[in-house]
Write an enzyme that holds these catalytic residues in place. Structure first.
Site, mmCIF file in Angstrom:
data_model
loop_
_atom_site.group_PDB
_atom_site.id
_atom_site.type_symbol
_atom_site.label_atom_id
_atom_site.label_comp_id
_atom_site.label_asym_id
_atom_site.label_seq_id
_atom_site.Cartn_x
_atom_site.Cartn_y
_atom_site.Cartn_z
ATOM 1 N N CYS A 1 32.847 48.287 5.034
ATOM 2 C CA CYS A 1 31.450 48.515 5.385
ATOM 3 C C CYS A 1 31.137 47.864 6.726
ATOM 4 O O CYS A 1 31.567 46.744 7.004
ATOM 5 C CB CYS A 1 30.544 47.945 4.296
ATOM 6 N N ASP B 1 5.481 59.723 -5.279
ATOM 7 C CA ASP B 1 5.596 60.423 -6.560
ATOM 8 C C ASP B 1 4.182 60.683 -7.077
ATOM 9 O O ASP B 1 3.203 60.241 -6.484
ATOM 10 C CB ASP B 1 6.452 59.618 -7.547
ATOM 11 N N SER B 2 4.087 61.407 -8.182
ATOM 12 C CA SER B 2 2.760 61.841 -8.643
ATOM 13 C C SER B 2 2.067 60.767 -9.471
ATOM 14 O O SER B 2 0.896 60.895 -9.797
ATOM 15 C CB SER B 2 2.902 63.094 -9.492
ATOM 16 N N GLY B 3 2.785 59.728 -9.846
ATOM 17 C CA GLY B 3 2.225 58.727 -10.754
ATOM 18 C C GLY B 3 2.538 59.059 -12.196
ATOM 19 O O GLY B 3 2.438 58.201 -13.076
ATOM 20 N N GLY B 4 2.925 60.303 -12.443
ATOM 21 C CA GLY B 4 3.177 60.747 -13.810
ATOM 22 C C GLY B 4 4.287 59.967 -14.494
ATOM 23 O O GLY B 4 4.116 59.485 -15.607
ATOM 24 N N PHE B 5 5.404 59.822 -13.789
ATOM 25 C CA PHE B 5 6.556 59.188 -14.423
ATOM 26 C C PHE B 5 6.239 57.761 -14.860
ATOM 27 O O PHE B 5 6.559 57.351 -15.972
ATOM 28 C CB PHE B 5 7.765 59.198 -13.472
ATOM 29 N N GLN C 1 10.604 71.143 -14.892
ATOM 30 C CA GLN C 1 10.879 70.373 -16.103
ATOM 31 C C GLN C 1 11.594 71.280 -17.108
ATOM 32 O O GLN C 1 12.239 72.226 -16.691
ATOM 33 C CB GLN C 1 9.567 69.797 -16.682
ATOM 34 N N CYS D 1 27.966 42.714 5.835
ATOM 35 C CA CYS D 1 29.431 42.653 5.763
ATOM 36 C C CYS D 1 30.040 42.156 7.079
ATOM 37 O O CYS D 1 31.130 41.593 7.087
ATOM 38 C CB CYS D 1 29.989 44.019 5.378
ATOM 39 N N HIS E 1 23.029 45.403 2.021
ATOM 40 C CA HIS E 1 24.361 46.013 1.898
ATOM 41 C C HIS E 1 24.320 47.265 1.016
ATOM 42 O O HIS E 1 24.874 48.298 1.386
ATOM 43 C CB HIS E 1 25.411 45.053 1.341
ATOM 44 N N GLY F 1 12.602 64.763 -14.731
ATOM 45 C CA GLY F 1 12.932 64.585 -16.142
ATOM 46 C C GLY F 1 14.418 64.484 -16.437
ATOM 47 O O GLY F 1 14.855 64.735 -17.560
ATOM 48 N N ASP G 1 16.299 60.236 -4.856
ATOM 49 C CA ASP G 1 15.774 58.876 -4.726
ATOM 50 C C ASP G 1 16.282 58.096 -5.924
ATOM 51 O O ASP G 1 16.536 58.686 -6.978
ATOM 52 C CB ASP G 1 14.240 58.858 -4.749
ATOM 53 N N ASP H 1 3.155 66.126 -12.938
ATOM 54 C CA ASP H 1 3.946 66.768 -13.989
ATOM 55 C C ASP H 1 4.030 65.865 -15.206
ATOM 56 O O ASP H 1 3.691 64.689 -15.139
ATOM 57 C CB ASP H 1 5.366 67.068 -13.489
ATOM 58 N N CYS I 1 28.023 47.248 7.797
ATOM 59 C CA CYS I 1 26.633 46.798 7.811
ATOM 60 C C CYS I 1 26.528 45.354 8.319
ATOM 61 O O CYS I 1 27.510 44.622 8.399
ATOM 62 C CB CYS I 1 25.982 46.949 6.431
HETATM 63 ZN ZN LIG Z 1 27.906 46.115 3.863
#
Ligand SMILES: [Zn+2]
Length: 375
Positions: free
Chosen positions: A314, A60-64, A199, A319, A345, A226, A276, A114, A316
């Site tokens: 699941c 990310d840009s660091g802005g947030f 934005q 699980c 999980h 945003g 994300d 931004d 995974c």
């Molecule tokens: Zn799982």
């Protein structure tokens, strides 16, 4: 994209992320700049090499992060001055500085600097902020284009699997038997890609204008920033829908910082390609598990003798092996393994959800998945 704030997706090692099928993870410029520092990371070969992650990285840009330091920052045309949350030292992030740091870290996808407009914001304030983001996007692009080849892996190669061949040049990768094999199996990487960010607060017309003017600058991908800052989910969807009408369909379209499993399915169905969120990892560390049966809070006493896996549907590794009773015991005992297993999980659930979405898209029918059947 799982979020790897400080060069680590909290509680999960890189080999497990690979097994889970994570193709790309996110790093936070603000955190890595403060500690261990982007120059150190560059010196050590870039973030891929430093953290031993050969797949794609987005920063990310660091802005947030800087904007969320509300009491510790000051925004000017030049950039944002702020005090470190670690030691109180003063710093300045400008569009140029953000590009310099992200290029030094060696991200594959670099985000324009931004201003994340606060919520709620009056219309005039949202417009002023949007105009600043557009000027910063131009400055970001100018600096990025002039310096992108300074990234630590420029002119390296990636293998057919998409994995980066760290520290090797095209010439040093051994030729495969068979004439065209070399060109078939490796791709030369030349430079990272810079994405622009839309934005405009919670105003559809400002969002559309921001999208149009950002597209005019011609980025290889576009993010919608945003959002998910306290507005209703209906409002988030309205803003995304307004912007998707403008952003080109043949370039990646990325909604930043969302969301719950059912949300990301909806946004993907609307035409969003990338998302994300810290939710699967952060919630896991608080004992909240996402499952095909809904959310479960593993610390609840009702799971004390529950012999079922966290999610019976699941597949995974967590699980497949552990019961809810054991996960609950680990969590209430504050064992470090609780955070690890819960995170593995939750990430598996999110990544499986997106795999189901991709499969449904391939089949041309999203109706099943939109009705909640993500099994
Ligand atoms: Zn799982």
């Amino acid at each position: 994209m799982p979020v790897g704030t400080a060069g680590t997706v909290k509680a999960v090692s890189q080999d497990i992320l690979e097994d889970l099928g994570a193709q790309i993870i996110l790093g936070n410029t603000y955190h890595l700049y403060l500690r261990p520092g982007h120059e150190l990371v560059r010196k050590l070969g870039g973030l891929h090499k430093f953290m031993s992650w050969e797949r794609a990285l987005l920063t990310d840009s660091g802005g947030f992060q800087v904007f969320s330091l509300s009491e510790l920052r000051k925004v000017k045309e030049e950039g944002v001055s702020f005090r470190s949350h670690l030691d109180g030292t003063s710093h300045l992030f400008t569009p140029e500085r953000s590009m310099e740091i992200q290029i030094a870290l060696g991200a594959d996808i670099v985000m324009a600097f931004d201003e994340c407009t606060e919520h709620p914001a009056e219309r005039e304030r949202a417009r002023t902020s949007m105009e600043m983001t557009l000027r910063w996007a131009k400055r970001s692009k100018d600096y990025f284009e002039a310096h992108k080849h300074e990234c630590p892996w420029a002119d390296r190669v990636i293998g057919r699997s998409g994995d980066r061949v760290i520290g090797k040049t095209e010439e040093s990768v051994p030729a495969q038997p068979g004439a065209a094999a070399v060109h078939d199996s490796i791709t030369k990487l030349t430079a990272p890609a810079l994405f622009g960010i839309v934005q405009g607060g919670m105003y559809a017309d400002l969002r559309r204008e921001s999208a149009e003017r950002t597209v005019e600058m011609d980025f290889p991908g576009y993010a919608i920033g945003g959002l998910s800052v306290g507005e209703s989910r209906a409002k988030t969807m309205d803003m995304i829908a307004a912007v998707l009408e403008i952003l080109p369909k043949d370039k990646p379209r990325y909604v930043m910082g969302v969301g719950y499993p059912e949300e990301i399915v909806q946004y993907a169905a609307m035409g969003v390609d990338m998302m994300d969120c810290v939710l699967p990892t952060r919630a896991a560390r608080h004992g909240l598990l996402f499952t095909s049966e809904g959310r479960i809070n593993i610390k609840n006493a009702r799971y004390a003798q529950d012999q079922r896996p966290a999610d019976p549907k699941c597949a995974c590794r967590v699980c497949a092996r552990y019961t809810r009773a054991y996960l609950r015991h680990l969590f209430v005992s504050a064992e470090p393994l609780a955070g690890v297993l819960n995170t593995v999980h939750n990430l598996a659930f999110y990544l499986d959800t997106m795999r189901s979405v991709r499969h449904a898209i391939t089949l041309g029918d999203l109706s099943g998945i939109l009705s909640g059947d993500v099994s």
